[in-house]
Design an enzyme around this catalytic site. Structure first.
Site, short mmCIF file in Angstrom:
data_model
loop_
_atom_site.label_atom_id
_atom_site.label_comp_id
_atom_site.label_asym_id
_atom_site.label_seq_id
_atom_site.Cartn_x
_atom_site.Cartn_y
_atom_site.Cartn_z
N SER A 108 46.35 38.82 47.61
CA SER A 108 46.10 37.74 46.64
C SER A 108 46.97 38.03 45.43
O SER A 108 46.67 38.93 44.64
CB SER A 108 44.62 37.71 46.25
OG SER A 108 43.83 37.41 47.36
N LYS A 182 44.81 30.24 47.36
CA LYS A 182 43.86 31.36 47.25
C LYS A 182 43.22 31.42 45.87
O LYS A 182 42.03 31.72 45.74
CB LYS A 182 44.58 32.68 47.55
CG LYS A 182 43.68 33.93 47.46
CD LYS A 182 42.50 33.86 48.42
CE LYS A 182 41.50 35.02 48.22
NZ LYS A 182 41.99 36.29 48.74
N LYS A 250 41.27 39.64 38.46
CA LYS A 250 42.69 39.33 38.64
C LYS A 250 42.89 37.93 39.22
O LYS A 250 43.67 37.13 38.71
CB LYS A 250 43.33 40.40 39.53
CG LYS A 250 44.76 40.16 39.96
CD LYS A 250 44.88 39.69 41.41
CE LYS A 250 44.34 40.69 42.40
NZ LYS A 250 44.50 40.24 43.81
#
Length: 306
Positions: A108, A182, A250
């Site tokens: 990711s 994502k 994140k």
């Protein structure tokens, strides 16, 4: 034995490389080995590769060496900085790739980095696909991941025999679109986890049996894949990570802070995602960043004095 793109992929000839053998990466690589593919691994700590070596995996000394020996190189590392280091540094994957080879990044990561890697790969006569996944450690073990792939559509189609061993692939568009998908996925997962956490804390305070509560609401609109993956784990206080809570900071941050990537025109105000990022940041601040994302319930509990 080699099958650079567009030579058809086959278990007997295609040489696969894999970098990133954590909880999910190891399970994903294991499916390729079980299907008979020759898999070479690079691990900063070679002892962690013992299980995959027992299945027949080979070890490389560097990402560059691995890339030189492989037709397709998968990465499943921690964050965009790891991707940049693994792919773009002087001894990285890109420096060792042969013409026609393909990088597939399951990390990711950021859309802008995916576009940068794609452009640099094309200059070398190679290809890059950003293909982050969703489904957690269970999906990885069972080969039922959702795979969001982007780049050249024909290359994604060429990779399908490999993707099919790990889950279901959906082609999302040009380079970077897989990572954007994502990020959107994580915004929704984070919101789901926050709702489940608050629902559980409320139900417990109200004196409900949590298992009966979960079974009851499964029959209605509150049912979700997030609940199926993590609800029982929350009740059992099982916070072993499929994905680290710190990674949600994140991932959600890349949605909230996209302006930092100079995509000013794509900035979207996301108050729920901003709150979700703060909640997962609280997990990290509490020293729980290496717990699984289902540990978010502990933040809601702390707020409520438990």
């Amino acid at each position: 034995m080699e099958t650079p793109y567009p030579t058809p992929i086959s278990a007997s000839q295609t040489r696969v490389g894999w970098i990133g053998i954590g909880v999910m990466g190891a399970a994903m690589a294991s499916h390729l080995l079980s299907a008979g593919y020759s898999v070479t691994i690079y691990a900063r700590n070679p002892s962690k590769a013992a299980s995959l070596q027992s299945q027949g995996a080979h070890l490389a000394n560097s990402p560059q060496q691995l890339a030189h020996q492989c037709d397709v190189v998968f990465t499943m590392v921690g964050n965009p900085q790891d991707v940049r280091q693994t792919v773009l540094e002087s001894d990285g994957i890109l420096s060792g790739l042969n013409p026609g080879a393909v990088i597939v990044d399951h990390t990711s990561s950021s859309p802008s980095l995916a576009r940068e890697i794609y452009a640099l790969a094309r200059k070398k006569g190679c290809w890059s696909v950003d293909a982050p996944v969703s489904g957690g450690d269970i999906g990885a073990r069972e080969g039922k991941l959702a795979i969001f792939a982007a780049g050249e559509s024909a290359v994604v189609e060429w990779l399908k025999p490999l993707f099919d061993l790990m889950g279901r692939v959906t082609y999302m568009g040009k380079a970077g679109c897989g990572q954007s998908c994502k990020i959107g996925n994580q915004i929704m997962v984070g919101a789901n986890l926050m709702g489940i956490s608050e629902g559980f804390v409320f139900a417990e305070k109200a004196g409900l049996d949590l298992r009966k509560y979960m079974e009851a609401i499964r029959g209605g609109s509150a049912r979700s894949m997030a609940m199926e993956l993590w609800g029982e784990r929350m009740i059992e206080r099982d916070f072993k990570p499929g994905g680290f809570a710190e990674y949600m900071v994140k991932d959600m941050g890349m949605g909230v802070d996209v302006v930092k990537e100079e995509d000013d025109g794509k900035v979207v105000v996301l108050p729920g995602a901003a709150l979700g990022k703060q909640m997962f940041s609280a997990m990290v601040a509490n020293g729980d960043g290496k717990l699984g994302t289902q540990g978010l319930v502990t933040v809601v509990e702390r707020i409520n004095g438990k």
